[in-house]
Structure formats: C-alpha cells, structure tokens
Design a protein around this motif. Structure first.
Motif, short mmCIF file in Angstrom:
data_model
loop_
_atom_site.label_atom_id
_atom_site.label_comp_id
_atom_site.label_asym_id
_atom_site.label_seq_id
_atom_site.Cartn_x
_atom_site.Cartn_y
_atom_site.Cartn_z
N VAL A 46 0.83 -1.20 0.00
CA VAL A 46 0.00 0.00 0.00
C VAL A 46 0.87 1.25 0.00
O VAL A 46 0.60 2.22 -0.72
CB VAL A 46 -0.95 0.01 1.22
N ALA A 47 1.93 1.26 0.80
CA ALA A 47 2.82 2.42 0.87
C ALA A 47 3.44 2.73 -0.48
O ALA A 47 3.64 3.90 -0.84
CB ALA A 47 3.91 2.17 1.91
N LYS A 48 3.72 1.69 -1.29
CA LYS A 48 4.35 1.89 -2.59
C LYS A 48 3.42 2.58 -3.58
O LYS A 48 3.87 3.34 -4.43
CB LYS A 48 4.82 0.55 -3.16
N PHE A 49 2.11 2.29 -3.51
CA PHE A 49 1.20 2.98 -4.45
C PHE A 49 0.42 4.10 -3.75
O PHE A 49 -0.65 4.51 -4.20
CB PHE A 49 0.26 2.02 -5.19
N GLY A 50 1.00 4.64 -2.68
CA GLY A 50 0.33 5.69 -1.91
C GLY A 50 -0.02 6.93 -2.72
O GLY A 50 -1.13 7.46 -2.64
N LEU A 51 0.92 7.42 -3.54
CA LEU A 51 0.67 8.62 -4.35
C LEU A 51 -0.40 8.36 -5.40
O LEU A 51 -1.21 9.24 -5.70
CB LEU A 51 1.97 9.10 -5.00
N LYS A 52 -0.42 7.15 -5.95
CA LYS A 52 -1.46 6.81 -6.93
C LYS A 52 -2.83 6.75 -6.25
O LYS A 52 -3.85 7.09 -6.85
CB LYS A 52 -1.13 5.47 -7.60
N LEU A 53 -2.84 6.32 -4.98
CA LEU A 53 -4.08 6.34 -4.21
C LEU A 53 -4.61 7.76 -4.07
O LEU A 53 -5.80 8.02 -4.29
CB LEU A 53 -3.83 5.78 -2.80
N LEU A 54 -3.73 8.68 -3.68
CA LEU A 54 -4.12 10.07 -3.51
C LEU A 54 -4.57 10.67 -4.83
O LEU A 54 -5.55 11.44 -4.87
CB LEU A 54 -2.96 10.87 -2.92
N TYR A 55 -3.89 10.34 -5.90
CA TYR A 55 -4.26 10.83 -7.24
C TYR A 55 -5.69 10.40 -7.57
O TYR A 55 -6.52 11.22 -7.99
CB TYR A 55 -3.27 10.26 -8.26
N GLY A 56 -5.99 9.12 -7.38
CA GLY A 56 -7.32 8.62 -7.69
C GLY A 56 -8.39 9.22 -6.80
O GLY A 56 -9.46 9.63 -7.26
#
Length: 394
Positions: free
Chosen positions: A367-377
């Motif tokens: 989850v930490a690795k795709f954290g920025l993509k989470l925020l983007y979405g």
C-alpha cells in the motif's frame, strides 16, 4: 456556458484517470456510464427536489439531535470550559465524535450495521462491474472509516492481489467515516455533506474502474465475517468510546500542527515572494476549480481552499471556507464544499498504509508503494463529485 465548461471538466477528469490506467483495454464503459447517470440523478434529487430536502433535513436533524446529546456529556466533564456563546472547535466539533463512535459500536454489536453494509454492497456490485468484496468495502468505509474498515477484512487481507488491494484502499480514501459526518455538518451545509457522501461512493467506483480495471473470479469473491471471542456489550462500548476519543485527539493534534505550519509557511512566502503559500497553491489549483464550474473570478480563492485540504486535511479547509475570509456565490460554496468531504490528502496515505501494515506487514508495504497513486485517484473522485454538483446547481 458554465454547463459546457462542466461537461468539458467531466471529460478532463475522466481523461486524467484514463492516463493513469494500469490496463486501458480492460476498462468497462457501460458500468461507468450507468454510475455517472446515477450520480446525476441522485445528485439532482438531493439538491433540487422536495424529496431531497426532506431526506437531508431528516439526516441533519438526526445528527443535530446526536450532537445535542454529545454536548450533555461534554458539558458534564468540561463544565465552565465550554464557551456557550462562542465556539470552541475541540469541544463543539471534535469531542462529539466520541459519542457517535459509541453509537456505531452499538449498531455493530447488534449486527445492524453489518446487515446494512452487506446488502447495500451486494446491490452496488450489480451496478458497478466490480466484485462483491469491493462493494462491501466501499460501504463499510463510508460508515466505519478509512483505518477501521480493514479490520473487517483481516482474514482476507493476506490473500488479496495488488490490484484489488488498491481498489479497497482507494474506496477508503475517497469516503469519510460516519463518526465525523456530524462534525462536518457544524461547518458545512448538511445538504452538501450528504450529497458528497452519495456521489463519492459512486465516484470511487468510477475512478477505480478506469485507473485499476480488472475482472474478479466469482470463486475468489467471498466476504468472510471476522470471528473470534465475542466481547461483552460493555467491553465493546468502552473500546469504541476510547477509539472515538483517540480519533478526536489525533485530529486535534493534526490541526494544531498543520494550521501552525501553514501560518509559518505563508509568512515565509510573503516575506520572500510577496505571495502566501496558500495563494500560490490557489493559482495551481485554479484551472481545476474552473473546470469544476467555479467562475474564473473565484477560481483562485476556491483553488486555495482545495489545495489546503490536500496538503493538510479537510478540517483545516472547512474552517477556512466557513471562516468568512472568502466570499463565494452559493453555487461555488456548494462545489467547494462537496470537494472537501473526503479523506483525500497526504496524511491519509500514512493512515491507510499504517492501518493495513498493523494487520499484515507485507500488504502494508504494498500500500505504501502505491500511496501517491491512491491520492491521485481519490482526488479525482473529489473533482468528479464537485463537477457533478457544478452541473446540477443553478
């Protein structure tokens, strides 16, 4: 003209999701169109009809009643510290979370919330083209909150592939917890808070379906209820009361830190560049505000509040919006208010990653690795919901 800009904005935000898609060929157009239509229909009902006004008034009155009960407990403990004529943010906005958290615990214990979450989730899975687990999680996130929801998925967490884990986390960041909805209603028009809750639920599915499309094997799409030694009623009640208090304290600490930091950074930028940090962010976000339906004359100020929410949290931004420093038209207040009702900010990356890591360290690292993509979405979900409101408000 504003409607044309809003429609263009709708396509721009969907296009930004498409650019970040992990598999553009697997995007299912039909469920996305159905959910956008549902957003428009439900948004219109809530904002522009007597039925919507009745529903919102009922929900608002219910939360006002709960806040009144919460005030009894707060006054008993803090007595003269409560400013009856004025407004103390910690007392009037944050501490009621303790009481509402206790109510959520009671509804969980009596199996009322699990029943509601399960069957609303099943109904949504027929519409959104995603799995039952994703739909269940989205509804649970909107009620339990972005960290607590993963406890209900503890057994399945280790077995989830990366793509499904992303969707579950994206839903958690795109929604808000029912325990703090009452707090939002003390700062924003309840009509916009309720509308945002509904639109974000579908918006989360829409953006996740574009950014992270996949097919779910029906045999793997199981919802397992967490089982274990049953707590007594008062054990459970004490746990939820303490959890609610922890949330209030954490939010208060975050607000102290972020408000102070923003004030310091604003002064530094004013001294060096002659413009505050928030004003600078306002210029960065102003094109997005314009595409959401905010007139260009108000776009910079609206963009500043939107950016404040993303770099700090929604409470700071809501206080800025309701504080009277900016004068907006009713339509712009509606658009910005709906944008603010979500957990889409940088601090949420750490909260969600930490919650998952506490249950499963390996998945927490994922989850930490795709954290920025989470925020983007999740930010695109807020843009989408606010744009829908811009199209519906006169």
């Amino acid at each position: 003209m504003s409607y044309i800009i809003g429609i263009i904005g709708l396509f721009v935000f969907l296009g930004l999701a498409w650019i970040a898609s992990s598999n553009k060929k697997m995007i299912k157009i039909r469920p996305i169109i159905i959910m956008i239509v549902l957003q428009l229909v439900l948004g219109f009902i809530l904002l522009n009809t007597e039925v919507g006004n009745f529903l919102v008034k009922g929900i608002s009155d219910g939360f006002n009643l709960l806040l009144g009960y919460a005030a009894e407990g707060i006054t008993f403990v803090f007595g003269g510290l409560v400013n009856v004529e004025g407004s103390v943010f910690f007392m009037n906005v944050l501490l009621p979370i303790v009481f509402i958290s206790a109510l959520i615990g009671i509804l969980q214990y009596w199996k009322i919330l699990p029943f509601i979450i399960k069957y609303i989730g099943l109904a949504l899975s027929k519409v959104n083209g995603l799995g039952k687990l994703e739909s269940f999680n989205a509804v649970a996130s909107a009620i339990l909150g972005q960290s607590e929801v993963f406890i209900s998925l503890k057994k399945q967490l280790a077995l989830l592939p990366r793509h499904r884990l992303y969707t579950l986390c994206a839903s958690a960041m795109s929604t808000v917890s029912m325990s703090i909805v009452g707090s939002y209603m003390t700062m924003l028009d309840p009509r916009y808070v309720v509308t945002a809750l509904v639109l974000n639920l579908f918006g989360g599915f829409i953006i996740a379906s574009i950014i992270n499309p996949y097919d779910v094997d029906p045999e793997e799409d199981m919802i397992e209820e967490e089982k274990g030694e049953k707590q007594s009623f008062f054990e459970m009640l004490g746990e939820y009361i303490l959890d609610g208090f922890k949330v209030a304290i954490v939010v208060a600490a975050m607000l102290i830190g972020f408000v102070a930091l923003i004030a310091m950074i604003n002064n530094i930028f004013l001294g060096i560049f002659g413009i505050s940090f928030q004003d600078l962010l306002g210029y960065v976000f102003s094109p997005f505000a314009f595409l959401m339906g905010v007139p260009w004359t108000e776009a910079v100020d609206a963009g500043s509040i939107m950016a404040t929410k993303m770099v700090s949290n929604e409470f700071v931004a809501m206080q800025t919006l309701s504080g009277g420093d900016f004068v907006f038209s009713d339509r712009v207040v509606a658009i910005v208010s709906v944008f603010l009702v979500s957990f889409a900010n940088f601090s949420s990356i750490g909260i969600i990653a930490g919650a998952v890591k506490g249950l499963n360290e390996k998945q927490g690292n994922v989850v930490a690795k795709f954290g920025l993509k989470l925020l983007y979405g999740a930010t695109l979900v807020s843009f989408l919901s606010a744009t829908i409101v811009g199209l519906l408000m006169p």
